[in-house]
Design a protein around this motif. Structure first.
Motif: not given
Length: 366
Positions: A77-90, A92-104
């Motif tokens: 399973v791959s993440a299927g997403c990337v961040a273009g800059d540091a602000q992306s994680y802030i 779009f946090c409700d999306f990235f937080d779920r991806v990070i928790e699912a992967y790790h």
């Protein structure tokens, strides 16, 4: 009117994108096997749809890799997403937080243990062939390689070169554009991967890409290849503790000369959510003949939170074991995790050589 002055301008207002409504633009995820495809919902897409970072990253930029490479149900399973800059994680946090928790698979631990690495000195050298450690770091004030401009990339190359000039370790910087095919092979350089091409990380290749190599070949620093900086140290023995000290010396030197991107809830950032936290990978090369044929091996690796891949032929039985995640624990704890796991795998191999049963050694589910 005075109240409107206090409202920050919407970055999306700078663009005139010919897009339809969020419901009309929502992607078809029915055959998508990435984490992005599993997590993204129409409601979440609507929340992200009109957002844009200050550098121009929109949510469709974030999810594009997973739409172009949807993965397979039976594969990794791959993440299927990337961040273009540091602000992306802030933003779009409700999306990235779920991806990070699912992967790790677990939440962040901010204790950052200072425990000394234990047990690495008694790894069995007849099974352990070598070790490698890598650290990914992103330089403050620059967009990630998938989104940065040509000028930004060149500035980052200069910043990386400046950091490396202060190393105590003698070495040489090689620009990819100046290397012929034979020199690239000697440095183990390969053309851009399909993933790099799809995400845009390979734009303008090989402009402003470089590799720094120490004179004794013990440390390699990749600049603007997939990330801003990637440090790699390799040893042809089992001295994991020495490799750990060595690579962090290089990181400290770099950090002193130019700050890296770190966020309170996420740790060190990179373009891929699979590398956030520590950005740290420990890889130990093993010779195993019997254990890889055991049906319970994958279950053991999952419980140990390890990955294992074949790095040789079936006859040589050489495998590389590494930490599955980079998030939620300190660098010391991740190294200890891999060392303890390797010792268990070697112990299982020895028992199998004596026709013994390894079921009692299978760790409990974590």
């Amino acid at each position: 009117k005075s109240e409107n002055i206090l409202v920050p301008p919407d970055p999306m207002a700078r663009f005139h994108l010919n897009r339809r409504s969020p419901d009309e633009e929502f992607p078809d995820l029915r055959r998508n096997a990435t984490l992005m495809g599993q997590i993204l919902t129409p409601a979440m897409y609507r929340r992200q749809f009109h957002r844009c970072t200050d550098s121009g990253v929109i949510f469709d930029d974030v999810i594009r890799p997973g739409l172009e490479e949807p993965g397979e149900r039976c594969g990794p399973v791959s993440a299927g997403c990337v961040a273009g800059d540091a602000q992306s994680y802030i933003l779009f946090c409700d999306f990235f937080d779920r991806v990070i928790e699912a992967y790790h698979k677990h939440k962040v631990d901010r204790s950052h243990s200072c425990l000394v690495l234990q047990g690495s000195e008694d790894l069995d050298r007849s099974y352990v062939l070598g070790c490698e450690m890598t650290i990914v770091r992103s330089v403050e004030d620059y967009c990630f390689p998938i989104h940065c401009s040509r000028g930004e990339r060149r500035h980052n190359k200069n910043a990386g070169s400046f950091c490396l000039s202060f190393f105590d370790l003698p070495g040489q910087l090689h620009l990819l554009k100046d290397l012929d095919q034979e020199q690239q092979c000697a440095l183990k350089l390969s053309p851009p991967s399909q993933f790099q091409l799809r995400t845009g990380a390979a734009r303008d290749w090989p402009d402003a890409r470089a590799v720094w190599l120490s004179d004794d070949n013990s440390l390699v620093v990749w600049i603007n290849i997939e990330d801003h900086l990637k440090l790699v140290t390799t040893r042809h023995d089992a001295d994991v503790a020495e490799a750990f000290k060595f690579i962090f010396l290089g990181v400290i030197y770099s950090q002193l000369r130019h700050p890296f991107i770190w966020k309170q809830q996420l740790g060190w950032l990179s373009s891929s959510p699979t590398e956030v936290g520590t950005g740290f990978r420990v890889r130990i090369k093993l010779r195993l003949k019997l254990l890889p044929t055991q049906r319970r091996l994958q279950d053991v690796l999952i419980r140990l939170r390890l990955h294992m891949v074949s790095t040789g032929t079936a006859s040589t039985g050489v495998y590389t074991v590494s930490n599955a995640g980079t998030f939620g624990e300190s660098e010391v704890a991740l190294t200890q995790l891999v060392v303890d796991g390797v010792k268990l795998l070697v112990n299982m191999e020895k028992i199998l050589e004596k026709n013994g049963d390894i079921d009692e050694l299978v760790p409990s589910q974590k």
